[in-house]
Design a protein around this motif. Structure first.
Motif, PDB file in Angstrom:
ATOM      1  N   GLY A 119      38.264  45.761  59.794  1.00 20.39           N
ATOM      2  CA  GLY A 119      39.586  45.407  59.313  1.00 20.39           C
ATOM      3  C   GLY A 119      39.625  45.304  57.802  1.00 20.39           C
ATOM      4  N   THR A 120      40.830  45.185  57.294  1.00 19.54           N
ATOM      5  CA  THR A 120      40.995  45.098  55.848  1.00 19.54           C
ATOM      6  C   THR A 120      42.237  44.270  55.533  1.00 19.54           C
ATOM      7  OG1 THR A 120      41.071  46.411  53.820  1.00 19.54           O
ATOM      8  CG2 THR A 120      42.383  47.203  55.672  1.00 19.54           C
ATOM      9  N   PHE A 121      42.424  44.002  54.267  1.00 17.96           N
ATOM     10  CA  PHE A 121      43.601  43.316  53.764  1.00 17.96           C
ATOM     11  C   PHE A 121      44.242  44.171  52.694  1.00 17.96           C
ATOM     12  CE2 PHE A 121      40.873  39.879  55.245  1.00 17.96           C
ATOM     13  CZ  PHE A 121      41.763  39.045  55.913  1.00 17.96           C
ATOM     14  N   LEU A 136      50.351  38.882  51.556  1.00 18.64           N
ATOM     15  CA  LEU A 136      49.043  39.232  52.104  1.00 18.64           C
ATOM     16  C   LEU A 136      49.202  39.761  53.527  1.00 18.64           C
ATOM     17  CD1 LEU A 136      45.951  39.262  51.953  1.00 18.64           C
ATOM     18  CD2 LEU A 136      45.984  36.867  52.712  1.00 18.64           C
ATOM     19  N   ILE A 137      48.685  40.971  53.752  1.00 20.92           N
ATOM     20  CA  ILE A 137      48.735  41.618  55.056  1.00 20.92           C
ATOM     21  C   ILE A 137      47.312  41.815  55.574  1.00 20.92           C
ATOM     22  CG2 ILE A 137      49.408  43.692  56.333  1.00 20.92           C
ATOM     23  CD1 ILE A 137      51.784  41.995  55.414  1.00 20.92           C
ATOM     24  N   ALA A 138      47.063  41.375  56.806  1.00 23.21           N
ATOM     25  CA  ALA A 138      45.784  41.613  57.480  1.00 23.21           C
ATOM     26  C   ALA A 138      45.954  42.833  58.378  1.00 23.21           C
ATOM     27  CB  ALA A 138      45.389  40.396  58.302  1.00 23.21           C
ATOM     28  N   ASP A 139      45.122  43.823  58.180  1.00 18.00           N
ATOM     29  CA  ASP A 139      45.228  45.075  58.926  1.00 18.00           C
ATOM     30  C   ASP A 139      44.018  45.233  59.847  1.00 18.00           C
ATOM     31  OD1 ASP A 139      46.008  47.574  59.811  1.00 18.00           O
ATOM     32  OD2 ASP A 139      45.293  48.621  58.016  1.00 18.00           O
ATOM     33  N   LYS A 140      44.253  44.968  61.133  1.00 12.82           N
ATOM     34  CA  LYS A 140      43.202  45.104  62.151  1.00 12.82           C
ATOM     35  C   LYS A 140      41.992  44.214  61.850  1.00 12.82           C
ATOM     36  CE  LYS A 140      44.662  49.737  63.470  1.00 12.82           C
ATOM     37  NZ  LYS A 140      45.896  49.709  62.686  1.00 12.82           N
ATOM     38  N   ALA A 198      41.162  32.559  49.125  1.00 19.24           N
ATOM     39  CA  ALA A 198      41.792  33.516  48.215  1.00 19.24           C
ATOM     40  C   ALA A 198      40.737  34.355  47.496  1.00 19.24           C
ATOM     41  CB  ALA A 198      42.662  32.765  47.200  1.00 19.24           C
ATOM     42  N   LYS A 199      39.688  33.719  46.996  1.00 17.80           N
ATOM     43  CA  LYS A 199      38.624  34.450  46.292  1.00 17.80           C
ATOM     44  C   LYS A 199      37.899  35.408  47.219  1.00 17.80           C
ATOM     45  CE  LYS A 199      37.741  30.893  42.803  1.00 17.80           C
ATOM     46  NZ  LYS A 199      36.793  29.861  42.326  1.00 17.80           N
ATOM     47  N   VAL A 200      37.591  34.945  48.430  1.00 16.12           N
ATOM     48  CA  VAL A 200      36.862  35.789  49.378  1.00 16.12           C
ATOM     49  C   VAL A 200      37.683  37.019  49.757  1.00 16.12           C
ATOM     50  CG1 VAL A 200      35.946  35.889  51.736  1.00 16.12           C
ATOM     51  CG2 VAL A 200      35.464  33.905  50.298  1.00 16.12           C
ATOM     52  N   ILE A 201      38.979  36.829  49.999  1.00 15.29           N
ATOM     53  CA  ILE A 201      39.821  37.962  50.407  1.00 15.29           C
ATOM     54  C   ILE A 201      40.048  38.906  49.236  1.00 15.29           C
ATOM     55  CG2 ILE A 201      42.145  38.584  51.203  1.00 15.29           C
ATOM     56  CD1 ILE A 201      42.000  36.121  53.049  1.00 15.29           C
ATOM     57  N   CYS A 202      40.231  38.393  48.026  1.00 17.77           N
ATOM     58  CA  CYS A 202      40.340  39.286  46.864  1.00 17.77           C
ATOM     59  C   CYS A 202      39.078  40.130  46.734  1.00 17.77           C
ATOM     60  CB  CYS A 202      40.582  38.482  45.581  1.00 17.77           C
ATOM     61  SG  CYS A 202      42.304  37.967  45.344  1.00 17.77           S
ATOM     62  N   LYS A 203      37.915  39.511  46.913  1.00 14.22           N
ATOM     63  CA  LYS A 203      36.657  40.266  46.836  1.00 14.22           C
ATOM     64  C   LYS A 203      36.592  41.320  47.929  1.00 14.22           C
ATOM     65  CE  LYS A 203      33.717  36.844  44.596  1.00 14.22           C
ATOM     66  NZ  LYS A 203      32.582  35.901  44.741  1.00 14.22           N
ATOM     67  N   LYS A 204      37.048  40.978  49.132  1.00 19.73           N
ATOM     68  CA  LYS A 204      37.039  41.958  50.226  1.00 19.73           C
ATOM     69  C   LYS A 204      37.902  43.167  49.879  1.00 19.73           C
ATOM     70  CE  LYS A 204      37.747  42.484  55.226  1.00 19.73           C
ATOM     71  NZ  LYS A 204      36.494  43.201  55.465  1.00 19.73           N
ATOM     72  N   MET A 205      38.973  42.944  49.110  1.00 21.57           N
ATOM     73  CA  MET A 205      39.844  44.051  48.704  1.00 21.57           C
ATOM     74  C   MET A 205      39.320  44.777  47.468  1.00 21.57           C
ATOM     75  SD  MET A 205      43.736  42.694  49.432  1.00 21.57           S
ATOM     76  CE  MET A 205      43.607  41.140  48.552  1.00 21.57           C
ATOM     77  N   GLY A 206      38.188  44.341  46.909  1.00 21.58           N
ATOM     78  CA  GLY A 206      37.587  45.044  45.781  1.00 21.58           C
ATOM     79  C   GLY A 206      37.889  44.447  44.428  1.00 21.58           C
TER      80      GLY A 206
END
Length: 197
Positions: free
Chosen positions: A26-28, A43-47, A66-74
């Motif tokens: 999955g991604t955000f 913020l959208i969670a995709d799968k 917030a920091k973890v999800i920003c990092k997941k998005m690059g």
């Protein structure tokens, strides 16, 4: 699946809750008020943890998440987060909640180590997470909002345009890197030629 067993009168009730503690895949991504990709928006969670795409509820959501999800998005930094922008109803109304109670325990760990649930008891237009991510240091934002990329050696991100890198004074952009301007020509090299296209 978590099973909760309790007695009610003479009946044994088994309650099921779908709780994911570690999920890969999955991604955000973030959407602006027109539904276009951005680095600061809804913020959208995709799968993520399921085959559904939708909004994230703000219950338990904090600066670490917030920091973890920003990092997941690059991205490598956050602009902050908020919830409940009533003036964005056009895009907000297109997405049901798909994640709730997002809890991350360390900003340095990946999202796979965060906990969340796949159901939400959240109010539409009131509890959707809005998140802002950015690039810092020697990185610039990719034009497609797919996170950060490293500026060439010697260049830094241009503060007025986070999608560009700028060469130091006396250098100009040439062949995807910063090079010294030819002797006595620096004044002819305006800012535009000091940045990546």
């Amino acid at each position: 699946l978590l099973y909760t067993i309790k007695f009610e009168g003479n009946m044994l009730l088994v309650l099921l809750s779908l709780v994911l503690e570690s999920v890969s895949g999955g991604t955000f991504y973030l959407l602006d008020e027109d539904g276009e990709r951005t680095n600061d928006g809804l913020l959208i969670a995709d799968k993520v943890g399921s085959d559904r795409t939708g909004a994230v509820c703000d219950d338990q959501f904090d600066g670490i998440a917030a920091k973890v999800i920003c990092k997941k998005m690059g991205y490598n930094a956050t602009l902050g987060f908020s919830s409940g922008r009533n003036d964005w109803r056009n895009v907000q109304g297109q997405y049901d909640y798909v994640l709730d109670d997002v809890t991350c325990y360390a900003a340095a760990r990946p999202f796979d180590n965060c906990n969340f649930v796949l159901y939400a008891d959240c109010t539409q237009f009131v509890e959707q997470v809005f998140l802002g991510c950015k690039c810092e240091g020697d990185t610039y934002m990719r034009p497609d909002y797919e996170g950060c990329a490293v500026c060439p050696e010697g260049a830094t991100a241009l503060e007025s345009d986070p999608m560009k890198c700028v060469c130091p004074p006396g250098q100009h952009w040439y062949n995807s890197k910063c090079e010294a301007c030819p002797k006595n020509t620096y004044k002819k090299h305006v800012l535009r030629t000091r940045t990546n296209p």
